[in-house]
Design a protein around this motif. Structure first.
Motif, PDB file in Angstrom:
ATOM      1  N   LEU A 189      16.601  95.977  68.040  1.00 16.71           N
ATOM      2  CA  LEU A 189      17.621  96.034  67.605  1.00 16.71           C
ATOM      3  C   LEU A 189      18.269  94.540  67.022  1.00 16.71           C
ATOM      4  O   LEU A 189      18.885  95.027  65.606  1.00 16.71           O
ATOM      5  CB  LEU A 189      18.247  97.623  67.340  1.00 16.71           C
ATOM      6  CG  LEU A 189      18.460  98.323  66.230  1.00 16.71           C
ATOM      7  CD1 LEU A 189      17.405  99.030  65.551  1.00 16.71           C
ATOM      8  CD2 LEU A 189      19.484  99.272  66.372  1.00 16.71           C
ATOM      9  N   SER A 190      18.700  94.001  67.675  1.00 18.96           N
ATOM     10  CA  SER A 190      19.856  93.264  67.856  1.00 18.96           C
ATOM     11  C   SER A 190      19.247  91.297  67.650  1.00 18.96           C
ATOM     12  O   SER A 190      19.777  91.013  67.508  1.00 18.96           O
ATOM     13  CB  SER A 190      21.004  92.956  68.871  1.00 18.96           C
ATOM     14  OG  SER A 190      21.359  94.561  69.340  1.00 18.96           O
ATOM     15  N   GLY A 191      17.798  91.999  67.431  1.00 22.24           N
ATOM     16  CA  GLY A 191      16.862  90.561  67.171  1.00 22.24           C
ATOM     17  C   GLY A 191      16.629  89.989  68.681  1.00 22.24           C
ATOM     18  O   GLY A 191      15.983  89.076  68.101  1.00 22.24           O
ATOM     19  N   THR A 192      16.337  90.680  69.489  1.00 19.46           N
ATOM     20  CA  THR A 192      15.631  90.017  71.004  1.00 19.46           C
ATOM     21  C   THR A 192      14.265  90.211  70.069  1.00 19.46           C
ATOM     22  O   THR A 192      14.025  91.155  70.182  1.00 19.46           O
ATOM     23  CB  THR A 192      16.755  90.657  72.213  1.00 19.46           C
ATOM     24  OG1 THR A 192      17.203  89.995  72.542  1.00 19.46           O
ATOM     25  CG2 THR A 192      15.204  89.595  73.388  1.00 19.46           C
ATOM     26  N   LEU A 193      13.541  89.080  70.473  1.00 22.13           N
ATOM     27  CA  LEU A 193      12.127  89.007  70.206  1.00 22.13           C
ATOM     28  C   LEU A 193      11.818  89.037  71.876  1.00 22.13           C
ATOM     29  O   LEU A 193      11.787  88.372  72.598  1.00 22.13           O
ATOM     30  CB  LEU A 193      10.869  88.277  69.338  1.00 22.13           C
ATOM     31  CG  LEU A 193      11.461  88.272  67.952  1.00 22.13           C
ATOM     32  CD1 LEU A 193      11.232  87.502  67.099  1.00 22.13           C
ATOM     33  CD2 LEU A 193      10.775  89.653  67.631  1.00 22.13           C
ATOM     34  N   MET A 194      10.553  89.867  72.187  1.00 24.26           N
ATOM     35  CA  MET A 194       9.580  89.717  73.387  1.00 24.26           C
ATOM     36  C   MET A 194       8.197  89.890  73.824  1.00 24.26           C
ATOM     37  O   MET A 194       7.898  90.715  72.875  1.00 24.26           O
ATOM     38  CB  MET A 194       9.772  90.261  74.824  1.00 24.26           C
ATOM     39  CG  MET A 194      11.664  90.262  75.215  1.00 24.26           C
ATOM     40  SD  MET A 194      11.913  91.102  76.197  1.00 24.26           S
ATOM     41  CE  MET A 194      13.729  91.036  76.725  1.00 24.26           C
ATOM     42  N   LEU A 195       7.216  89.379  73.844  1.00 24.21           N
ATOM     43  CA  LEU A 195       6.161  89.513  73.997  1.00 24.21           C
ATOM     44  C   LEU A 195       5.302  89.254  76.089  1.00 24.21           C
ATOM     45  O   LEU A 195       6.040  88.878  75.999  1.00 24.21           O
ATOM     46  CB  LEU A 195       5.287  87.821  73.805  1.00 24.21           C
ATOM     47  CG  LEU A 195       3.956  87.717  73.457  1.00 24.21           C
ATOM     48  CD1 LEU A 195       3.847  88.639  71.536  1.00 24.21           C
ATOM     49  CD2 LEU A 195       3.214  86.306  72.818  1.00 24.21           C
ATOM     50  N   ALA A 196       4.485  90.991  75.498  1.00 28.19           N
ATOM     51  CA  ALA A 196       3.425  90.898  76.695  1.00 28.19           C
ATOM     52  C   ALA A 196       2.996  91.523  76.944  1.00 28.19           C
ATOM     53  O   ALA A 196       2.520  91.749  75.534  1.00 28.19           O
ATOM     54  CB  ALA A 196       5.196  92.005  77.544  1.00 28.19           C
TER      55      ALA A 196
END
Length: 361
Positions: A189-196
């Motif tokens: 929600l705060s803008g962190t992007l994670m790819l898993a």
């Protein structure tokens, strides 16, 4: 009004008994909608799109009321998220009022009932709800979670947890999406992007959208299956396109033409057009759906021209309190390249095929 209708190949106006914030395609001829009123039992409906909507000639405005109810059921919770399991007669729902993913069975052809069959436990924090993504696999499953540190993949039939993401981040999720059958994207929600990848528990790569907007913004993101680009939207109307192979460097940016900022519990929505290269659609800030062509954008954060704006909900409807309706959600037709369905909080449901004013198509 007449002049506005000329901007469409087709424009159909329907009215639901209760407004919806979810529209999910079930195959190519039906959609699923559901109510989100927290004070009462909510209907879940599978609606057959009228055959008349498939013909090619321009009909103008058709205020029909012949959406056919194929199947229906009732949820004791408001429905904030709804996903269809591809290849199966199953849908999944989640709500801020419950820490459960509810599994529903769409009845056989001789039965018109959508019935609950099981539940999947999913931890939910304050002021959020479980986000879901469904992989295209032979064994139906659902990826679900409300925060970065409680995302897991559960096999639907056995209710067995088969994957858990290993991360210490406790940021609330804005959205959850699969890029392919194994790779998925988390947008905080705060803008962190994670790819898993579900074949390994650790995070594959990480980036942040927070540099593209104020620290008070919240974010959602979407992917186009089979493609590498991610489209993200902030509550201030900022749009950022990022290559999934390099999450730390925005490819394209824009300031959307929005009149007001959105809030975390609101109706922010961004989608890739499945059949139009580089086109995205945005809603949730007012009574419109905006379509942008991103092909000419660069990394500069500046206002961009809108390719098309659907104003039908704001122009044709009125809420019970006299206010202008707000679009709650929208989705593209799976194969008709310029056809979308949108819904608003006055119960209106529009299916529209827009004209590109530059090409006349």
């Amino acid at each position: 009004m007449v002049e506005s209708i000329r901007l469409y190949k087709d424009l159909h106006d329907f009215e639901l008994q209760d407004p919806t914030r979810v529209i999910e395609w079930i195959g190519e001829k039906s959609i699923c909608v559901a109510g989100y009123d927290g004070t009462k039992t909510n209907e879940i409906l599978q609606l057959l799109v009228p055959q008349k909507l498939q013909i090619k000639e321009n009909q103008g405005l058709c205020p029909e009321r012949d959406l056919k109810v194929e199947h229906g059921g009732f949820s004791q919770y408001p429905v904030y998220s709804l996903k269809h399991v591809p290849g199966h007669s199953l849908i999944l729902t989640s709500s801020p009022a419950s820490g459960l993913v509810q599994v529903w069975k769409i009845g056989a052809e001789d039965k018109d009932v959508i019935r609950p069959t099981s539940t999947i436990q999913s931890d939910v924090g304050k002021d959020t709800w479980t986000k879901m993504a469904v992989p295209v696999t032979s064994s139906p499953g659902v990826l679900h979670g409300s925060h970065m540190n409680n995302v897991q993949l559960t096999e639907i039939e056995s209710n067995k947890q088969i994957y858990t993401l290993a991360t210490l981040g406790s940021e609330a999720l804005g959205s959850l999406s699969f890029l392919d059958e194994n790779t998925f994207l988390l947008c905080g929600l705060s803008g962190t992007l994670m790819l898993a990848d579900i074949r390994q528990s650790e995070i594959a790569s990480e980036g942040s959208l927070a540099l593209s907007a104020s620290c008070n913004s919240h974010w959602i993101a979407t992917v186009k299956p089979g493609h590498k680009d991610i489209a993200s939207l902030s509550s201030e109307g900022h749009i950022v396109i990022i290559d999934s192979r390099e999450l730390k460097t925005p490819l394209k940016c824009a300031k959307g033409k929005v009149s007001v900022s959105s809030t975390p519990e609101s109706f922010m929505c961004i989608n890739w057009a499945p059949r139009l290269d580089g086109c995205i659609s945005v809603s949730g800030f007012d009574g419109t759906v905006q379509i942008y062509d991103t092909k000419s954008w660069d990394e500069s954060l500046k206002e961009r021209d809108v390719l098309f704006t659907h104003k039908g909900h704001a122009v044709m409807g009125l809420c019970e309190d006299g206010g202008i309706p707000q679009v709650t959600c929208h989705t593209w037709h799976p194969w008709k390249e310029r056809t979308l369905i949108s819904a608003a909080n006055d119960g209106s449901l529009h299916m529209w095929d827009w004209l590109d004013v530059c090409t006349g198509l």
